[in-house]
Enzyme design. Structure first.
Site, short mmCIF file in Angstrom:
data_model
loop_
_atom_site.label_atom_id
_atom_site.label_comp_id
_atom_site.label_asym_id
_atom_site.label_seq_id
_atom_site.Cartn_x
_atom_site.Cartn_y
_atom_site.Cartn_z
N GLY A 1 0.88 -1.24 0.17
CA GLY A 1 0.11 0.02 0.01
C GLY A 1 0.82 1.21 -0.08
N HIS A 2 1.78 1.11 -0.88
CA HIS A 2 2.90 2.48 -0.96
C HIS A 2 3.74 2.58 -2.24
CE1 HIS A 2 5.50 -0.65 0.84
NE2 HIS A 2 6.32 -0.13 0.19
N ALA A 3 4.17 3.37 -2.49
CA ALA A 3 5.09 3.53 -3.76
C ALA A 3 6.54 4.00 -3.24
CB ALA A 3 4.53 4.26 -4.94
#
Length: 141
Positions: free
Chosen positions: A56-58
């Site tokens: 749930g991130h980049a």
């Protein structure tokens, strides 16, 4: 993203050498040989409760190489326009995740272990943890 610009490549599966031996198989991943960067950090995720997702991130800069060393899970990559899901279930292959790629990890099997080889040491400033902020980041590229 400017009109006419191509979407960045989110990631790709990379096979690793599998050395078969009756005493037990062995697989090796070497930085700058099997994966296209030097490894600065290694971490693993395990004991993920049923129905719980991770990721749930980049990352703005850090590339990662993700391996299911045990069990299976699904990694979904998103570049702000397209999404692609990868089932990781073999310890002799991994998923290269490029920069500017949103990732989620879901559907962990019982006993799954997710090993991540990261290009950079941990830096909170490299993370984009809000999807709307990520979309804005991608539009500005």
């Amino acid at each position: 993203m400017p009109s006419g610009a191509t979407q960045p490549i989110m990631g790709r599966m990379i096979p690793l050498t599998k050395i078969v031996d009756p005493r037990g198989n062995l697989t090796v991943a070497e930085g700058m040989k099997d994966i296209p960067f030097h490894v600065s950090r290694v971490y693993w995720v395990y004991d993920v409760p049923s129905g719980i997702g991770r990721g749930g991130h980049a990352h703005r800069h850090c590339r990662e190489f993700i391996i299911a060393v045990s069990g299976s899970f699904t990694v979904t990559l998103d570049n702000g326009t397209d999404r692609k899901a990868f089932l990781l279930n073999h310890p002799y292959q991994g998923l290269l995740v490029n920069t500017d790629t949103w990732r989620t990890l879901d559907d962990f099997s019982s006993g799954a272990v997710c090993l991540v080889l990261a290009e950079d040491a941990f830096d909170e400033a490299d993370y984009i943890r809000d999807y709307d902020e990520y979309l804005q980041h991608m539009r500005s590229k």
